[in-house]
Structures are given as structure tokens and as C-alpha cells.
Design an enzyme around this catalytic site. Structure first.
Site, PDB file in Angstrom:
ATOM      1  N   THR A 100      -7.596 -39.938 -21.234  1.00 32.06           N
ATOM      2  CA  THR A 100      -6.400 -40.414 -21.932  1.00 32.06           C
ATOM      3  C   THR A 100      -5.499 -39.203 -22.204  1.00 32.06           C
ATOM      4  O   THR A 100      -5.894 -38.059 -21.986  1.00 32.06           O
ATOM      5  CB  THR A 100      -6.765 -41.094 -23.269  1.00 32.06           C
ATOM      6  OG1 THR A 100      -7.435 -40.144 -24.100  1.00 32.06           O
ATOM      7  CG2 THR A 100      -7.676 -42.299 -23.044  1.00 32.06           C
ATOM      8  N   VAL A 156      -9.496 -26.451 -19.024  1.00 33.14           N
ATOM      9  CA  VAL A 156      -8.797 -25.176 -18.784  1.00 33.14           C
ATOM     10  C   VAL A 156      -8.702 -24.978 -17.275  1.00 33.14           C
ATOM     11  O   VAL A 156      -9.707 -25.089 -16.569  1.00 33.14           O
ATOM     12  CB  VAL A 156      -9.557 -23.987 -19.426  1.00 33.14           C
ATOM     13  CG1 VAL A 156      -8.854 -22.670 -19.122  1.00 33.14           C
ATOM     14  CG2 VAL A 156      -9.679 -24.175 -20.934  1.00 33.14           C
ATOM     15  N   LYS A 229      -5.824 -24.227 -24.974  1.00 31.02           N
ATOM     16  CA  LYS A 229      -6.762 -23.627 -24.013  1.00 31.02           C
ATOM     17  C   LYS A 229      -7.306 -22.286 -24.526  1.00 31.02           C
ATOM     18  O   LYS A 229      -8.478 -21.960 -24.332  1.00 31.02           O
ATOM     19  CB  LYS A 229      -6.071 -23.473 -22.660  1.00 31.02           C
ATOM     20  CG  LYS A 229      -5.778 -24.849 -22.021  1.00 31.02           C
ATOM     21  CD  LYS A 229      -4.746 -24.763 -20.930  1.00 31.02           C
ATOM     22  CE  LYS A 229      -4.480 -26.142 -20.322  1.00 31.02           C
ATOM     23  NZ  LYS A 229      -3.260 -26.185 -19.499  1.00 31.02           N
ATOM     24  N   GLY A 327      -2.098 -30.929 -12.057  1.00 29.40           N
ATOM     25  CA  GLY A 327      -1.853 -31.755 -10.874  1.00 29.40           C
ATOM     26  C   GLY A 327      -2.843 -32.903 -10.781  1.00 29.40           C
ATOM     27  O   GLY A 327      -3.930 -32.854 -11.350  1.00 29.40           O
TER      28      GLY A 327
HETATM   29  N1  HSE Z   1       0.331 -29.788 -18.937  1.00 28.34           N
HETATM   30  C1  HSE Z   1      -0.735 -28.964 -18.517  1.00 28.34           C
HETATM   31  C2  HSE Z   1      -0.174 -27.789 -17.722  1.00 28.34           C
HETATM   32  C3  HSE Z   1      -1.701 -29.767 -17.692  1.00 28.34           C
HETATM   33  O1  HSE Z   1       0.991 -27.850 -17.333  1.00 28.34           O
HETATM   34  O2  HSE Z   1      -0.883 -26.818 -17.505  1.00 28.34           O
HETATM   35  C4  HSE Z   1      -3.001 -29.098 -17.411  1.00 28.34           C
HETATM   36  O3  HSE Z   1      -3.707 -28.816 -18.581  1.00 28.34           O
END
Ligand code: HSE
Length: 346
Positions: A100, A156, A229, A327
């Protein structure tokens, strides 16, 4: 061997995972003796379906892509309209895939999904950063208590391996500092703004279209996603118990203009959004901020939605890994690898 899967979240990542199941069906069966049976799907926008005998995955995927709905996929004796928690309570599944949207402030609804799945005896694979950022230790303990597996490789660097790399290849090292590019959206935007003179808004819109950005892209451009992260790495790898509010600083890229970027370029420099965490005198110092790097810095050469991370280790020196950080298929792959590893460990 059949493995029953319940999928919570059927957006970009959920569909990416299903695409891989379809594309790699034969390899999964022949090489891993893995036959997925999709018994339930719940999505906040698209509805839900519970079909304990299994859902035809290729046909379901076509349906979701064409209609944008889950609840009206035709399966005999399916139950539709249950909420996600009830799907989890009723589904007879071995594995829950939780993909989600991420809410870094509350960790919901994903944290409740994970707790419910553990209590039902399901193993969990997730790419959701909320629960891992906020409740890592509690969830690891709950998984152990319920004797189930818990994997989160994609939180991550999406499908680029981090945790498996640390658990297996770097296992005996003492890691005291981690630093790198942790957000694909902003790295993609900075690259487009520099290379193509693309405006901030156009670059962000393109990142959203390509499925890199969070549901609320403020999380990307203001550094909250990279910070999540960094907190995850601080807690999972450095053994801390930090909350996002414990970070020393969190600055995104919204204050950086094309003029700043072009000026830096003329000076032989390049802006990157850098996340870092290090152990210093028993304290963990975590931060996210844009940094102007000389072009000779290896991180300056990392362009597009690519992430890069350097681990400072005591035995192996600096180990850097570079690869996709966002992605559809890349993050779907992170789930795939967690699921297949759990399948082999169960
Ligand atoms: N929105 C995040 C990014 C997706 O652009 O890195 C991956 O965690």
C-alpha cells in the site's frame, strides 16, 4: 509447490509484482518449484476480492490495467467488498505482500496489515517504508513470536539488494557509516533539470508519470522519503532506535532552482540529495540535505532514478552499490526476491 499469496495494495508496485509472476512463471516453477496462488487482493481505490481457490493472475492483471478495478473481476464464489483487514483475517494464505502507499507519519494502514498477517501466521514481504521506519523492532519481535518470516528488501533502493547484501556478503563487518543517494525521484529531477534544462514542475510530473514518486510527492522533494530510508538504515544496520524527528537535519530539493544547478555546473560541481547516517561516540547522527559535489566524486556521476549507497566497513573498506531506486518492475522485483527467498526458507 503451491504458495498462497494475499496482495494488499494493487497500485504500481503490486501490479509490477504480478507482472513478474506472469513473465517468470516457468522459471519460478522449474528453478524454484514455486507456484503462486493468488487468493485475495485488496486496494483502497480499486476494491477487494477474496477467492480461496485462486485468481487467474494474467487475466486479473489485464482486468486491473483495463478497468482500474479489483472487485469486479469475475471469479465464481468470490467474496467482494471486504476491507483489507477482513481479507487478511479470512484469507488462507502463506504470504502477505504489503504494497500500500507509504505514510511515514503514522505507518498506517500498512502496520496494521502486517500485525494482522503475523497474527494469522502469514509471512510478510513489504516495500512499505512506514512500518519499517516507525516500528521495526516491534514488528521483528512480533514475526519471531508468531514464527513467521518478515522481509523488506525493497524499502531502500527498491530492487537493488541492500539487506540481503548485508546479511550474507558483508555479515562479519562492523559498519559505522552509510552515505548515498536514496531517492530516485529527486535524483531523476536534478538530472533532468541539469541535462535538459527541464523545469522543476515538468521534471516532477515526469517522475510521477514514470511511477517513481510517492503518492504525495512532497515526501520526495522535501526529503522525507530519503530520511525514512536513512532512519531505516540507522535502525536496521547500525542498531539504533531513531525516529525521523531524531535526525540532525532534513532538507529537500524544493529550494534548488535551475539557476543554482547551472551555476554549480559552470563551477564543475553538481547537486545531489545526500542521505547519511553514522555512529560517532556511541551516538547515531542521521541527515538528509542537498550537497554540491565536485564532478570527480563518484556520487556526482549517478544520474536518473538511480540510487547509490556506500557502506564504510571495518574489514572490507568502502563498499558501494549502485542501481535502480524506484520503478514498477524494479520495486516489484524486490517483492519477488523476498517472496522467493521466503518460499525457500519456509
Ligand atoms: N519515491 C521513492 C523514490 C520510491 O523516488 O525513491 C522508492 O522508494
Amino acid at each position: 509447490m503451491q504458495r498462497k499469496i494475499v496482495l494488499i495494495g494493487c497500485g504500481v508496485v503490486g501490479q509490477g509484482f504480478l507482472e513478474i509472476l506472469v513473465k517468470k512463471k516457468e522459471l519460478l516453477a522449474n528453478k524454484f518449484d514455486f507456484e503462486p496462488v493468488l487468493v485475495g487482493v485488496a486496494d483502497m481505490m480499486k476494491g477487494s476480492i477474496l477467492a480461496q481457490d485462486g485468481i487467474d493472475i494474467p487475466a486479473f492483471l489485464e482486468h486491473v490495467k483495463a478497468k482500474g478495478t479489483v472487485h469486479d473481476f469475475p471469479v465464481e464464489s468470490a467474496i467482494v467488498g471486504l476491507n483489507s483487514i477482513d481479507i487478511l483475517k479470512q484469507a488462507e494464505a502463506d504470504i502477505m505482500v504489503e504494497v500500500t502507499y507509504t505514510d511515514i507519519k503514522t505507518g498506517e494502514p500498512a502496520s496494521s496489515h502486517i500485525r494482522t498477517a503475523f497474527e494469522k501466521g502469514m509471512c510478510v514481504a513489504t516495500t512499505n517504508k512506514g512500518p519499517i521506519t516507525l516500528h521495526f523492532k516491534e514488528l521483528v519481535d512480533l514475526a519471531k513470536k508468531n514464527n513467521v518470516l518478515f522481509k523488506y528488501e525493497g524499502v531502500v533502493m527498491s530492487g537493488t539488494p541492500i539487506f540481503d547484501l548485508l546479511d550474507y556478503c558483508l555479515a562479519v563487518n562492523d559498519i559505522h557509516e552509510i552515505k548515498g543517494i536514496l531517492n530516485g525521484t529527486t535524483n531523476f529531477m536534478l538530472t533532468k533539470m541539469e541535462d535538459e534544462n527541464m523545469s522543476y514542475q515538468d521534471a516532477l510530473a515526469l517522475a510521477q508519470k514514470l511511477g517513481y514518486a510517492e503518492a504525495d510527492p512532497t515526501a520526495d522533494v522535501e526529503g522525507f522519503d530519503a530520511l525514512a530510508k536513512v532512519i531505516i538504515l540507522s535502525n536496521v544496520v547500525l542498531g539504533g532506535s531513531l525516529k525521523p524527528s531524531d535526525a540532525k537535519e532534513r532538507i529537500g530539493i524544493s529550494g534548488i532552482t535551475i539557476e543554482d544547478i547551472q551555476k554549480a555546473k559552470s563551477e564543475g560541481m553538481r547537486y545531489k540529495l545526500i542521505g547519511s547516517t553514522k555512529l560517532e561516540n556511541g551516538q547515531i547522527i542521521a541527515s538528509v540535505k542537498p550537497v554540491k559535489l565536485p564532478l570527480s566524486d563518484p556520487l556526482a556521476g549517478v544520474g536518473g532514478a538511480v540510487n547509490a549507497l556506500t557502506f564504510k566497513t571495518d574489514l572490507s573498506g568502502d563498499i558501494t552499490i549502485l542501481g535502480p531506486g524506484a520503478g514498477k518492475l524494479e520495486t516489484g522485483f524486490a517483492i519477488m526476491i523476498d517472496v522467493i527467498n521466503m518460499h525457500q526458507e519456509m
